[in-house]
Design an enzyme around this catalytic site. Structure first.
Site, PDB file in Angstrom:
ATOM      1  N   LYS A 105       0.834  -1.198   0.000  1.00 26.20           N
ATOM      2  CA  LYS A 105       0.000   0.000   0.000  1.00 26.20           C
ATOM      3  C   LYS A 105       0.869   1.248   0.000  1.00 26.20           C
ATOM      4  O   LYS A 105       1.913   1.292   0.662  1.00 26.20           O
ATOM      5  CB  LYS A 105      -0.896   0.007   1.239  1.00 26.20           C
ATOM      6  CG  LYS A 105      -1.863  -1.166   1.302  1.00 26.20           C
ATOM      7  CD  LYS A 105      -2.939  -1.070   0.247  1.00 26.20           C
ATOM      8  CE  LYS A 105      -4.012  -2.129   0.462  1.00 26.20           C
ATOM      9  NZ  LYS A 105      -5.095  -2.018  -0.530  1.00 26.20           N
TER      10      LYS A 105
ATOM     11  N   HIS B 293     -10.756  -8.046  -7.618  1.00 24.16           N
ATOM     12  CA  HIS B 293     -10.471  -7.552  -6.269  1.00 24.16           C
ATOM     13  C   HIS B 293     -11.002  -8.487  -5.187  1.00 24.16           C
ATOM     14  O   HIS B 293     -12.182  -8.846  -5.207  1.00 24.16           O
ATOM     15  CB  HIS B 293     -11.113  -6.170  -6.111  1.00 24.16           C
ATOM     16  CG  HIS B 293     -11.137  -5.667  -4.697  1.00 24.16           C
ATOM     17  ND1 HIS B 293     -12.294  -5.575  -3.946  1.00 24.16           N
ATOM     18  CD2 HIS B 293     -10.135  -5.233  -3.889  1.00 24.16           C
ATOM     19  CE1 HIS B 293     -12.002  -5.100  -2.749  1.00 24.16           C
ATOM     20  NE2 HIS B 293     -10.706  -4.884  -2.678  1.00 24.16           N
TER      21      HIS B 293
HETATM   22 MG   LIG Z   1      -6.980  -2.168  -3.930  1.00 21.15          MG
END
Ligand SMILES: [Mg+2]
Length: 376
Positions: free
Chosen positions: A175, A306
């Site tokens: 991230k 996802h």
């Molecule tokens: Mg994502």
């Protein structure tokens, strides 16, 4: 040939607690609180002839109660219907709740039923779902996400990455999208150095950059040979994504937050992404995902669905161009079966349907359930 009919449906709202509160960039920019649990809506379906299916949808942070409530209101529409006619039933369920729209909580509630009907159809055929749909491969390359969140110290991110690779996972996603991009740059540099040049690496900004930051950071990322940059901009900024995708050599991936095929069509129309990331439960289930997959394939896009690998592994196996599946270990306590990863790839299970059954632990985490019709 006489047709079968749906005689019983049970919905269960399951709250899965997470071991550690989870933070991505949306938390660091103050837009969301750390995530402590994930809500699941399970739909178990049984037919007059005794065939069974199980499907699920999910919601993070909010919406779990809403999905469950909506499913209860519309469920009677499918009783006594032929479970094979899934498209027709999807439409019937949408019309049953038409005044709350065709995306979001309403269609995410329908998704649990839709996935359950596809599971039932594949189980009745004695085939894994991927085979029922028509598979291009019996395994899909996979990458890990759950080890690279922003609440995780960088040393631990490195350890998690090493463990993922040892467990047969091919790629690592971390991230980014923090208010201070220099911190992101340091994390990417550290992880790339740790992995070496050959391990596929992705980054995910969770929509927290503006257009200028995304372009600057994206340019700084070109030497790192990333597989993709995910959600650099607001999920609905189709023009911004298109400009970025044409400015950068690194592929752009997005689409997880979109809630219908129609919203995804905007991405495709504007050439906003190189890699499309639909989420079957979020766009209304497998019936909708298949429509979108056809459009994405026709547009020459790559696919990296996802979350929810238990569903998406099958759907990715049935996509023509080589896709990626996202490895998250969070859902493992919910199912008796686990998915096998080996040599960088997740194997499509040879069990019929999705190949999942609920654990006793999942039953214990059930906070509400409701039944319709009669079980045999
Ligand atoms: Mg994502």
């Amino acid at each position: 040939m006489s047709s079968d009919s749906i005689r019983w449906v049970r919905f269960s709202h399951v709250r899965l607690p997470l071991a550690t509160p989870i933070s991505d960039a949306k938390v660091l920019t103050g837009r969301q609180k750390p995530m402590t649990e994930v809500s699941f809506l399970f739909a178990e379906i049984e037919t007059r002839d005794g065939h069974q299916g199980i499907g699920f949808s999910y919601s993070k942070r909010a919406g779990g109660d809403g999905q469950f409530a909506h499913a209860k209101e519309i469920a009677p529409a499918i009783l006594d219907e032929d479970p094979s006619d899934i498209g027709k039933l999807w439409q019937k369920l949408v019309w049953a709740g038409a005044s709350v729209g065709r995306s979001g909580v309403s269609t995410q509630a329908i998704a649990a039923i839709d996935v359950g009907l596809w599971d039932l159809k594949a189980r009745r055929a004695g085939l894994p779902l991927a085979k029922l749909l028509g598979a291009y491969r019996d395994s899909v390359q996979c990458y890990n996400t759950s080890g690279g969140f922003l609440h995780t110290p960088i040393e631990e991110v490195k350890e998690n990455a090493t463990r993922s690779l040892e467990n047969g996972i091919k790629g690592i996603k971390i991230k980014v999208g923090q208010p201070d991009s220099r911190l992101d740059l340091q994390r990417v540099e550290t992880v790339r150095k740790h992995l070496g040049d050959d391990v596929p690496l992705m980054i995910d900004a969770n929509q927290q950059w503006d257009r200028a930051t995304a372009l600057r950071f994206g340019r700084a990322m070109e030497p790192y040979n990333l597989v993709w940059i995910e959600e650099p901009l607001d999920a609905y900024d189709v023009e911004g994504h298109a400009a970025l995708a044409s400015a950068l050599d690194t592929p752009i991936a997005t689409g997880e937050m979109l809630a219908s095929v129609g919203e995804h069509m905007e991405l495709i129309k504007h050439r906003s992404a190189d890699i499309i990331q639909p989420d079957a439960p979020r766009i209304g289930g497998i019936t909708q995902f298949l429509k979108l997959a056809t459009l994405a394939d026709a547009a020459g896009l790559q696919l990296a669905p996802h979350f929810a690998m238990e569903i998406h592994l099958h759907l990715a196996a049935a996509y023509p161009a080589e896709p990626w599946v996202e490895h998250f270990d969070w859902l493992e306590p919910l199912f008796n079966e686990s998915l096998e990863t080996r040599d960088g790839r997740m194997r499509v299970p040879d069990r019929p349907g999705l190949g999942i059954t609920l654990t006793e632990q999942a039953r214990r985490w059930t906070v509400a359930s409701a039944e319709f019709g009669k079980r045999g």
